[in-house]
Design a protein around this motif. Structure first.
Motif, short mmCIF file in Angstrom:
data_model
loop_
_atom_site.label_atom_id
_atom_site.label_comp_id
_atom_site.label_asym_id
_atom_site.label_seq_id
_atom_site.Cartn_x
_atom_site.Cartn_y
_atom_site.Cartn_z
N TYR A 339 -60.95 -28.30 -17.32
CA TYR A 339 -59.53 -28.38 -17.76
C TYR A 339 -59.34 -28.17 -19.12
CZ TYR A 339 -54.53 -29.44 -17.78
OH TYR A 339 -53.29 -29.49 -17.84
N TYR A 342 -59.74 -25.01 -20.60
CA TYR A 342 -58.82 -23.96 -20.17
C TYR A 342 -57.68 -24.12 -21.06
CZ TYR A 342 -55.21 -21.94 -17.33
OH TYR A 342 -54.04 -21.28 -17.07
N THR A 343 -57.20 -25.25 -21.25
CA THR A 343 -56.15 -25.73 -22.28
C THR A 343 -56.05 -25.37 -23.58
OG1 THR A 343 -56.55 -27.69 -22.55
CG2 THR A 343 -55.14 -27.41 -20.76
N ASN A 354 -50.16 -25.09 -18.14
CA ASN A 354 -51.74 -25.80 -18.11
C ASN A 354 -51.70 -26.38 -16.70
OD1 ASN A 354 -52.10 -25.28 -20.48
ND2 ASN A 354 -51.72 -27.05 -21.45
N GLU A 356 -50.41 -26.09 -13.86
CA GLU A 356 -50.60 -25.16 -12.80
C GLU A 356 -52.19 -25.07 -12.40
OE1 GLU A 356 -48.55 -23.64 -10.79
OE2 GLU A 356 -47.04 -24.83 -11.85
N TYR A 357 -53.13 -25.31 -13.32
CA TYR A 357 -54.47 -25.19 -13.11
C TYR A 357 -54.83 -26.21 -12.26
CZ TYR A 357 -59.27 -24.76 -14.66
OH TYR A 357 -60.77 -24.67 -14.64
#
Ligand SMILES: O=C(O)CCC(=O)C(=O)O
Ligand SMILES: [Fe+2]
Length: 362
Positions: A339, A342-343, A354, A356-357
């Motif tokens: 996570y 990803y952000t 963010n 939503e992931y």
């Protein structure tokens, strides 16, 4: 215990492109706002979007929480559900907090050539620079920062620490310990509120780290054109923020409007991050926030991020689920490190992109 010098792998969280120091831009020419900092019209701060009153942001007394005061714990519950932001007072860390602010001011007072000795490496987000810069044409925030992992001490990368400043390390050491104490008190109360044993949330963090983002926002001739920090939610469990006692700049999104967080001298602002929103299956909310600038004075702030261990999963807790009333809205099996990466690979562009992931598709 000594601090280990790490190799050049960095934190493994991500990277941010190097950009000029805004502090230096203002020092050289305070009137000109370079195009890269002028936000698109729809992203600028507009007075019609700002809530005229901000007295409602909850204030929580840590001394009462520590004494098991049930009313105060209920206040915390409401604050985390309805606001996702609150200010804490009576935390017993006044002295450490003052030293921390002074140490941070000393760092940004250093000449640029000295600050650059602590510049972020190209593969890292730790060090002096800016965050979330992922493309050459992206608009930038009116902010310079120093990001350091402060605890545990074995995770520190001492090459980024400005040890030439007398008392800098001591100030961070003392402040980090105080923040851990306050953090644990809040986590203890939240565990109970979530129907768990009091040490539950602390344990759930696994190999917990604390990172400190020290922010410097120069004064700006045109605060209407720029933002100090773009809207975002924090990808932490909780964040504890020290802000300037006299300048109002932090704003939180509440019921569609931006609510300014008026500073209370010596208070610490606490906010819920995306991790706690997921663990609580959406009961507690991570809240979009931003910082604006002002014409008169520079502002500094220091955000301590509470960061779970890399492998910790962000599954909604069993106690927060109920098949009829509260079905799961967050996924099982997402690891924190995935996570976070990803952000950090995106520019700051609000909360939804963010979170939503982490959410189940509906
Ligand atoms: O400076 C502030 O008030 C906000 C800073 C912030 O949101 C952050 O560093 O994540
Ligand atoms: Fe933040």
């Amino acid at each position: 215990m000594g601090t280990i010098e790490k190799d050049d792998e960095g934190l493994g969280y991500g990277s941010s492109l190097p950009v000029p120091s805004v502090q230096e831009i203002v020092r050289n020419d305070a009137q000109n706002i370079p195009e890269r900092y002028v936000k698109n019209l729809e992203d600028r701060s507009k007075s019609s979007d700002i809530c005229p009153v901000s007295n409602d942001i909850p204030i929580i007394d840590v001394f009462l929480l520590a004494n098991g005061d049930e009313d105060e714990r209920q206040k915390l519950d409401i604050a985390c559900q309805e606001w996702g932001f609150f200010q804490i007072v009576n935390h017993g860390a006044d002295d450490a907090l003052k030293k921390m602010k002074a140490a941070e001011a000393d760092f940004f007072d250093l000449p640029l050539s000295d600050k650059m000795k602590y510049a972020m490496a190209s593969n890292d987000v730790e060090g002096y620079g800016q965050g979330y810069v992922v493309s050459e044409d992206q608009k930038l925030d009116w902010n310079d920062l120093l990001f350091l992992i402060t605890s545990p001490s074995s995770s520190r990368n001492i090459k980024y620490w400005p040890l030439i400043i007398p008392g800098f390390k001591e100030a961070i050491d003392e402040y980090a310990i105080e923040i851990e104490r306050v953090r644990d008190e809040i986590l203890r109360n939240l565990s109970l509120l979530m129907g768990e044993k009091e040490d539950f949330l602390k344990q759930l963090h696994g190999d917990v780290k604390q990172g400190m983002r020290m922010n410097y926002y120069p004064s700006c001739a045109r605060p209407d054109l720029v933002l100090g920090v773009s809207p975002h939610s924090d990808c932490t469990s909780i964040t504890l923020l020290l802000q300037d006692d006299h300048l109002t700049a932090l704003q939180i999104k509440h019921e569609g409007l931006w609510v300014p967080v008026n500073p209370i001298p010596n208070a610490i602002v606490v906010n819920i991050g995306d991790v706690l929103e997921a663990w609580s299956n959406g009961k507690y909310k991570s809240i979009e926030h931003r910082a604006v600038t002002n014409v008169e004075k520079p502002r500094i702030s220091a955000a301590t991020f509470v960061i779970p261990g890399n492998e910790v999963e962000l599954n909604p807790l069993e106690t927060m689920l109920d098949d009829d009333d509260r079905p799961a809205i967050f996924k099982n099996g997402v690891k924190y490190i995935d996570y976070l990466r990803y952000t950090l690979a995106k520019k700051m562009e609000g909360k939804l992109a963010n979170i939503e992931y982490l959410k189940l598709e509906n």
